[in-house]
Scaffold this active site. Structure first.
Site, short mmCIF file in Angstrom:
data_model
loop_
_atom_site.label_atom_id
_atom_site.label_comp_id
_atom_site.label_asym_id
_atom_site.label_seq_id
_atom_site.Cartn_x
_atom_site.Cartn_y
_atom_site.Cartn_z
CG PHE A 147 -1.81 1.29 1.16
CD1 PHE A 147 -2.98 1.30 0.42
CD2 PHE A 147 -1.43 2.47 1.79
CE1 PHE A 147 -3.76 2.44 0.31
CE2 PHE A 147 -2.20 3.63 1.69
CZ PHE A 147 -3.38 3.61 0.96
CG ASP A 232 5.62 3.96 1.87
OD1 ASP A 232 5.63 4.70 2.88
OD2 ASP A 232 4.64 3.86 1.11
CE LYS A 263 -0.92 7.38 6.63
NZ LYS A 263 -0.65 6.24 5.78
C1 LIG Z 1 -0.87 6.26 4.30
C2 LIG Z 1 0.21 5.66 3.47
C3 LIG Z 1 0.56 6.21 2.23
C4 LIG Z 1 -0.22 7.33 1.58
O1 LIG Z 1 -0.22 8.48 2.32
P1 LIG Z 1 -1.35 9.60 2.01
O2 LIG Z 1 -0.94 10.77 2.84
O3 LIG Z 1 -2.67 9.01 2.43
O4 LIG Z 1 -1.30 9.86 0.55
C5 LIG Z 1 1.62 5.65 1.55
N1 LIG Z 1 2.31 4.61 2.07
C6 LIG Z 1 1.99 4.06 3.25
C7 LIG Z 1 2.79 2.91 3.76
C8 LIG Z 1 0.92 4.54 3.99
O5 LIG Z 1 0.57 3.96 5.12
#
Ligand SMILES: *Cc1c(COP(=O)(O)O)cnc(C)c1O
Length: 413
Positions: A147, A232, A263
Site C-alpha cells: 500500500f 516507504d 503522516k
Molecule cells: C498512508 C500511506 C501512504 C499514503 O499516504 P497519504 O498521505 O494518504 O497519501 C503511503 N504509504 C503508506 C505505507 C501509507 O501507510
C-alpha cells in the site's frame, strides 16, 4: 419536516455527510469534536480512547502543546510562500530532517502518495541518467500486497483489486515481487530495473512483518545489481514500530538509499511528506523538473521541525517498543478462540481473526460501544496503533474492555 426534535447530533452529522459527501470511506459512526492526548470527545460528549491515531499521523497525540505553539507562532508570521521564493523554515527543516535520518537531501511534498510519486520519478530519472537504462523502459519493482497511496500511478502497482477496479488504464513499469522473499526480488530484476520500493512492515495489508534479515538481503541485492533500495516509512516511520524507522530493526547494514516519509511528520496538524536520499540521487532533479505549490510551505515545515525534535530527543522509540511489548503480551494473554495471531512491532499491532469468526469490523464496532476507537486492516485484522504518547494505564483500561469482547466472539453458524 424530515428533521425531528429527537434527531441526535450524531444522526444529523451522519445524514449531512451522507447527503453531501462522497462515499469513498466507511467510517465508524462517531462524530469527533475535540481531542486531547490519546482521547477524543464526540458531539454527544462521549469520550473515546483513540487506538488508530489517524493511521499513525497522530503519533504525538491530539492538541499537543508544543505543536500548537509552533503552529500558532508560524500562523501569525507567514504560512505560504510557494517555492517561487525561499522561506526561513524550509532550509532548517531540511537540515534537521537530514540530521535525524542520516541522509543528505530532502524533497518535501504534502501527502504520502506524493512522496511515493516523487520517489518513483526520482528513481526513474536516476536510472536513465546514472545507469543508462533505455528511454521509457525503467522498471521499479514493488512488493505484492503493498500500500503506497491512491493516485493512478500508485494504484498501478497495487495488488488489491478494489484499489484498481474502474481506475485503469494504469501506469506501466512496475513488476511485482513477493513481500518478505528476497529471492523473489532478485529473480524479478532485469537490465531495466532502477529501484525496489517496499514497506518495511506492510501495515494496510494486515500488519505483515517480514522475516528477520529480509531487509538486509534486499540491501545486498540492490547493491549488487545497482538499483535503488527505497523504503516507504510513511506509516512505520517516526517511532511507530519501536525504532525511529522500521528498517533500523535490522541495523545499519539494511540502510536504504531513500525513504518516503509522511503522516506523523506533520504532527497531526498539517499534511507534509518528503523523500530523503543522497545528494547524488536527488540531484537528478533540476529546476522545473518537479514541484508542488504547498510543498515545503513554512507552516508545515515549522510544525515538522517540532516532530523531528521530539523524535530525536523524547525517547519515543523506546516508549513505543516497551508499550508495544506490554500491549501485545496482554492481547496474547486473552487467549480468545477467535484470535488467529497477535503480531506487529512497537505500537503497530495487528490481531488476526480466524476466518470462521465475525469480521474485524464487527470487533471495531463493539470496541467503539465501549469507548475505544480502532480500525480493521483488511477484513480479518484488527489494527491497534494508538498515539505513542499513550500511558500504560490507558492500555490497561482498554484491555479490560478489549479482552471480554475478543472472548465473547462465537464462530459463525
Ligand atoms: C498512508 C500511506 C501512504 C499514503 O499516504 P497519504 O498521505 O494518504 O497519501 C503511503 N504509504 C503508506 C505505507 C501509507 O501507510
Amino acid at each position: 419536516m424530515a428533521t425531528t426534535l429527537q434527531e441526535t447530533k450524531t444522526a444529523e452529522h451522519l445524514r449531512i455527510a451522507e447527503a453531501h459527501g462522497a462515499h469513498n470511506y466507511h467510517p465508524l459512526p462517531v462524530i469527533i469534536e475535540s481531542g486531547q492526548g490519546c482521547w477524543v470527545q464526540d458531539v454527544e460528549g462521549n469520550k473515546y480512547l483513540d487506538m488508530l491515531a489517524a493511521y499513525s499521523a497522530l503519533n504525538f497525540g491530539y492538541s499537543n502543546e508544543r505543536f500548537i505553539a509552533a503552529a500558532t507562532k508560524q500562523l501569525n508570521k507567514v504560512t505560504l510562500t510557494s517555492r517561487a521564493f525561499h522561506n526561513d523554515q524550509l532550509g532548517p527543516f531540511c537540515r534537521e530532517l537530514c540530521e535525524l535520518t542520516g541522509y543528505e537531501a530532502v524533497l518535501p511534498m504534502n501527502s504520502g502518495a506524493e512522496a511515493v510519486e516523487t520517489a518513483v520519478k526520482c528513481a526513474r530519472k536516476w536510472g536513465y541518467q546514472k545507469k543508462g537504462v533505455a528511454r521509457n523502459k525503467a522498471e521499479v519493482i514493488c512488493a505484492r500486497g503493498n500500500f503506497h497511496g491512491r493516485t493512478v500511478t500508485v494504484v498501478s502497482f497495487s495488488t488489491d483489486e478494489q484499489y484498481r477496479e474502474g481506475f485503469g488504464p494504469f501506469t506501466p513499469g512496475f513488476p511485482l515481487a513477493e513481500f518478505g522473499d528476497a529471492d523473489s526480488l532478485e529473480k524479478t530484476i532485469t537490465e531495466n530495473t532502477v529501484a525496489f520500493l517496499v514497506e518495511p512492515i506492510q501495515a494496510e495489508s494486515g500488519i505483515l512483518v517480514p522475516p528477520d534479515g529480509y531487509l538486509k538481503r534486499v540491501r545486498d541485492i540492490c547493491t549488487k545489481h545497482n538499483i535503488l533500495f527505497i523504503v516507504d516509512e510513511i506509516q512505520t516511520g517516526l517511532c511507530r514500530t519501536g525504532d525511529r524507522f522500521a528498517w533500523q530493526h535490522e541495523g545499519e547494514d539494511a540502510r536504504p538509499d531513500m525513504m518516503c516519509l509522511g503522516k506523523a511528520l506533520g504532527g497531526g496538524i498539517v499534511p507534509i511528506s518528503a523523500i530523503v536520499t543522497s545528494r547524488e540521487v536527488i540531484d537528478v532533479f533540476k529546476p522545473g523538473d518537479h514541484g508542488s505549490t504547498f510543498g515545503g510551505n513554512p507552516l508545515a515545515c515549522a510544525v515538522a521541525r517540532v516532530a523531528i525534535d521530539m523524535i530525536a530527543n523524547d525517547g519515543m522509540d523506546a516508549r513505543s517498543k516497551e508499550l508495544g511489548l506490554f500491549f501485545r503480551s496482554k492481547l496474547q494473554a486473552v487467549g480468545a478462540k477467535a484470535v488467529q495471531e497477535v503480531r506487529g512491532r512497537g505500537l503497530l499491532i495487528g490481531v488476526e481473526i480466524k476466518p470462521n469468526f465475525p469480521k474485524a469490523r464487527w470487533f471495531c464496532e463493539k470496541f467503539m460501544e465501549q469507548g475505544i476507537l480502532c480500525k480493521d486492516a483488511h477484513e480479518d485484522v484488527i489494527r491497534f496503533a494508538p498515539p505513542l504518547t499513550i500511558e500504560q494505564t490507558d492500555i490497561e483500561w482498554a484491555m479490560e474492555r478489549i479482552g471480554p469482547i475478543l472472548q465473547s466472539a462465537e464462530p459463525n453458524a
